[in-house]
Enzyme design. Structure first.
Site, PDB file in Angstrom:
ATOM      1  N   HIS A 167     -13.882 -17.135  19.421  1.00  0.00           N
ATOM      2  CA  HIS A 167     -13.342 -18.062  18.200  1.00  0.00           C
ATOM      3  C   HIS A 167     -14.834 -18.400  17.206  1.00  0.00           C
ATOM      4  O   HIS A 167     -16.111 -17.644  17.386  1.00  0.00           O
ATOM      5  CB  HIS A 167     -12.846 -19.672  18.460  1.00  0.00           C
ATOM      6  CG  HIS A 167     -14.697 -20.641  18.946  1.00  0.00           C
ATOM      7  ND1 HIS A 167     -14.240 -20.154  21.125  1.00  0.00           N
ATOM      8  CD2 HIS A 167     -15.369 -20.669  19.383  1.00  0.00           C
ATOM      9  CE1 HIS A 167     -15.572 -20.449  21.286  1.00  0.00           C
ATOM     10  NE2 HIS A 167     -16.254 -21.132  19.802  1.00  0.00           N
ATOM     11  N   HIS A 187     -16.410 -20.006  13.984  1.00  0.00           N
ATOM     12  CA  HIS A 187     -16.044 -20.639  13.160  1.00  0.00           C
ATOM     13  C   HIS A 187     -16.588 -20.446  11.854  1.00  0.00           C
ATOM     14  O   HIS A 187     -17.694 -20.131  11.169  1.00  0.00           O
ATOM     15  CB  HIS A 187     -17.878 -21.765  13.555  1.00  0.00           C
ATOM     16  CG  HIS A 187     -18.231 -22.443  14.985  1.00  0.00           C
ATOM     17  ND1 HIS A 187     -17.303 -23.556  15.482  1.00  0.00           N
ATOM     18  CD2 HIS A 187     -18.180 -21.656  16.259  1.00  0.00           C
ATOM     19  CE1 HIS A 187     -17.335 -23.473  17.037  1.00  0.00           C
ATOM     20  NE2 HIS A 187     -18.014 -22.137  16.977  1.00  0.00           N
ATOM     21  N   ASP A 246     -11.564 -27.968  14.326  1.00  0.00           N
ATOM     22  CA  ASP A 246     -12.385 -28.115  14.952  1.00  0.00           C
ATOM     23  C   ASP A 246     -12.334 -29.645  15.288  1.00  0.00           C
ATOM     24  O   ASP A 246     -12.286 -30.429  14.491  1.00  0.00           O
ATOM     25  CB  ASP A 246     -13.995 -27.653  14.694  1.00  0.00           C
ATOM     26  CG  ASP A 246     -14.478 -28.072  15.835  1.00  0.00           C
ATOM     27  OD1 ASP A 246     -15.208 -26.965  15.937  1.00  0.00           O
ATOM     28  OD2 ASP A 246     -14.995 -28.943  16.643  1.00  0.00           O
TER      29      ASP A 246
HETATM   30  P1  5GP Z   1     -18.965 -23.234  21.155  1.00  0.00           P
HETATM   31  O1  5GP Z   1     -19.984 -24.311  21.109  1.00  0.00           O
HETATM   32  O2  5GP Z   1     -18.348 -22.342  22.241  1.00  0.00           O
HETATM   33  O3  5GP Z   1     -19.211 -22.293  19.556  1.00  0.00           O
HETATM   34  O4  5GP Z   1     -17.434 -23.888  20.283  1.00  0.00           O
HETATM   35  C1  5GP Z   1     -16.497 -24.638  20.493  1.00  0.00           C
HETATM   36  C2  5GP Z   1     -15.758 -25.654  19.721  1.00  0.00           C
HETATM   37  O5  5GP Z   1     -14.407 -26.369  19.910  1.00  0.00           O
HETATM   38  C3  5GP Z   1     -16.734 -26.893  19.238  1.00  0.00           C
HETATM   39  O6  5GP Z   1     -16.939 -27.045  17.888  1.00  0.00           O
HETATM   40  C4  5GP Z   1     -16.514 -28.196  19.550  1.00  0.00           C
HETATM   41  O7  5GP Z   1     -16.445 -28.935  18.723  1.00  0.00           O
HETATM   42  C5  5GP Z   1     -14.745 -27.380  19.743  1.00  0.00           C
HETATM   43  N1  5GP Z   1     -13.754 -28.187  20.883  1.00  0.00           N
HETATM   44  C6  5GP Z   1     -13.768 -28.247  22.278  1.00  0.00           C
HETATM   45  N2  5GP Z   1     -12.396 -28.534  22.153  1.00  0.00           N
HETATM   46  C7  5GP Z   1     -11.258 -28.752  21.770  1.00  0.00           C
HETATM   47  C8  5GP Z   1     -10.191 -29.210  21.275  1.00  0.00           C
HETATM   48  O8  5GP Z   1      -9.758 -29.524  22.151  1.00  0.00           O
HETATM   49  N3  5GP Z   1      -9.466 -29.247  19.652  1.00  0.00           N
HETATM   50  C9  5GP Z   1      -9.846 -28.473  19.284  1.00  0.00           C
HETATM   51  N4  5GP Z   1      -9.473 -28.289  17.587  1.00  0.00           N
HETATM   52  N5  5GP Z   1     -11.446 -27.932  19.137  1.00  0.00           N
HETATM   53  C10 5GP Z   1     -12.119 -28.673  20.195  1.00  0.00           C
END
Ligand code: 5GP
Length: 120
Positions: free
Chosen positions: A104, A106, A33
């Site tokens: 995804h 985590h 992340d």
């Molecule tokens: P969500 O809130 O959708 O469950 O999690 C999205 C995750 O993607 C967040 O933890 C954020 O830090 C991560 N993230 C967002 N943009 C990028 C990116 O460009 N590359 C990577 N490796 N992680 C990302």
């Protein structure tokens, strides 16, 4: 919700945006992340175009579902997290706080993670 092929993880899967790749097989890609919330914070992503856990559990085939969870466990063991414990989260939709509309998981670990859900 229809799948947006321009979401950030779709671009990572197509190799258009770089990532710190930690695992890959036919069905799964895992990478660090970019904004880690724990010493270990890995995103485990199916290669198929699934918006969310809801979409995946309704529409993915058994091979894809098995591959995602097998990969998750393998990555956790490879990182030694099986010894210390870890947390798996998948945010789904508005109330889940999902920001990137490609499913995804985590994988979080490396320290005691505290409460599972923060109070408002
Ligand atoms: P969500 O809130 O959708 O469950 O999690 C999205 C995750 O993607 C967040 O933890 C954020 O830090 C991560 N993230 C967002 N943009 C990028 C990116 O460009 N590359 C990577 N490796 N992680 C990302």
């Amino acid at each position: 919700m229809t799948y947006d092929p321009n979401n950030i993880f779709a671009k990572i899967l197509r190799g258009e945006i770089p990532c710190d790749k930690l695992y890959e097989d036919d069905h799964v890609l895992a990478f660090a992340d970019l904004y880690p919330k724990a010493p270990v914070h890995i995103l485990v992503v199916p290669k198929g175009a699934y918006v969310s856990m809801d979409d995946f559990t309704a529409n993915a085939g058994p091979e894809e579902i098995a591959a995602l969870f097998r990969a998750l466990g393998k990555i956790a063991r490879d990182k030694g997290l099986d010894k210390t414990g870890y947390r798996v989260i998948s945010n789904c939709g508005l109330n889940g706080g999902q920001e990137v509309p490609h499913l995804h998981l985590h994988l979080l670990g490396g320290k005691r993670l505290g409460r599972m859900v923060e109070a408002d």
